[in-house]
Design a protein around this motif. Structure first.
Motif: not given
Length: 375
Positions: A226-231, A240-245
């Motif tokens: 997912r993209p980097i969050p606004r926060r 560059d990227v979040l790898l999220s569970q």
């Protein structure tokens, strides 16, 4: 853009930032954070960041929600019980957002300051089909000034979550402002959640299954980009990227969204850097607590005046994402992110009420043509 339009756009930008970076009710000097104080000390630079705004008192719901009770009904099929769990995400909530880096993978890299914020949020169903449910979030927020005066309510169209049963395709973030729609072999009993930004731009998707055992309903998803969050994007640019569970749990008086995030660094070709793929690990907990007695009427009024317009925006994206392929989002055009022209148009409709479907479609087509590219 006229001065009046610019002022409105600025106001909208501030509201979006407050939604993403607004503060908890206490100041950093007296806040404690579960993962931070044992490692860094309560008075260190790791004290939580965020604003210091304070909302009015709200009343937590005294009884378990009807949605919680409905989940316990005997004799439901798996899909039917899943649907009830998803529909239980709708309601009127006081929401808290907490994120903390629990560790870093790079030598001598200090852990980032934790993040805390809050909101009063109205979540409602905008589409309900056997295999598809769409939930829209609206922020309806008021603030207590230092002199005790109440300011607001301020309405902000927030994110949207779409749920598709055994989805044959899924959205994937590729990094560098690029996404693709890919075919996938539908997993039996799975639900794909696609999250959209405040302007209905697709953000990320994750696929998982609901489990209902011992009176507990939980959705757990595979790890997805997912993209980097606004926060984060407003304060750093070192990954560059979040790898999220993701894990979503239904509770008697609301729901909780837990995240396990790896902060990834991309190398050449848009793949994770071979030498240092991850910067840090982050845990996030967003809690949606049902409340009573809070006036969300301003949000309902906003939606009544703008729903048809936002329906056309969703329809544009539905058509655009109907087939597999890659697209990119330009961050700014003439210095403005996409949400500014889209929100300014909605503000006009809310104020004037002169909705013309043909004019709105033409505006949406022209605007998207400037911001959305294909690869």
């Amino acid at each position: 853009m006229t001065l009046d339009q610019a002022c409105k756009a600025l106001m909208l930008s501030i509201l979006v930032f407050c939604a993403a970076a607004g503060g908890a009710e206490e100041t950093a000097t007296n806040r404690w954070y579960t993962f931070s104080w044992p490692l860094d000390g309560a008075d260190s630079a790791r004290a939580p960041r965020g604003g210091t705004t304070r909302g009015p008192e709200v009343l937590p719901a005294a009884e378990p929600a009807e949605a919680w009770t409905a989940l316990k009904a005997p004799g439901l099929t798996g899909q039917a019980r899943d649907r009830l769990a998803i529909l239980a995400l709708a309601g009127e909530f006081r929401t808290s957002f907490d994120f903390v880096e629990t560790l870093t993978y790079v030598p001598d890299l200090a852990r980032a300051r934790p993040y805390q914020s809050w909101a009063t949020e109205y979540v409602f169903v905008i589409e309900d089909q056997p295999d598809f449910i769409s939930l829209q979030h609206l922020l309806v927020m008021s603030f207590v000034e230092e002199d005790g005066a109440l300011r607001g309510p301020f309405v902000q169209k927030h994110w949207r979550q779409d749920w598709r049963y055994e989805a044959p395709t899924s959205l994937a973030f590729l990094g560098n402002g690029r996404w693709t729609v890919r075919g996938q072999a539908p997993v039996r009993g799975s639900w794909t959640q696609t999250v959209h930004q405040v302007d209905d731009t697709p953000r990320y998707a994750a696929t998982g299954q609901w489990t209902h055992s011992g009176g507990v309903s939980i959705w757990e998803a595979d790890r997805a980009w997912r993209p980097i969050p606004r926060r984060e994007r407003t304060v750093r640019d070192d990954y560059d990227v979040l790898l999220s569970q993701h894990r979503i749990s239904i509770t008697p008086r609301g729901w909780t969204h837990e995240q396990d995030n790896l902060k990834g660094v991309l190398g050449d070709g848009g793949i994770l850097d071979r030498a240092n793929p991850y910067l840090a690990r982050e845990q996030g907990v967003s809690q949606y607590q049902r409340i009573t007695g809070y006036d969300f009427e301003a949000g309902r009024s906003y939606w009544a005046r703008t729903a048809a317009y936002w329906g056309l925006v969703r329809a544009w994206w539905q058509a655009h994402l109907a087939s597999e392929g890659t697209f990119s989002l330009r961050g700014r055009v003439n210095g403005e992110p996409l949400f500014v022209p889209l929100f300014t148009y909605a503000e006009h409709l809310e104020a004037q009420g002169d909705f013309d479907p043909d004019a709105a479609r033409a505006f949406i087509e022209d605007t998207m043509a400037e911001y959305i590219g294909t690869d």
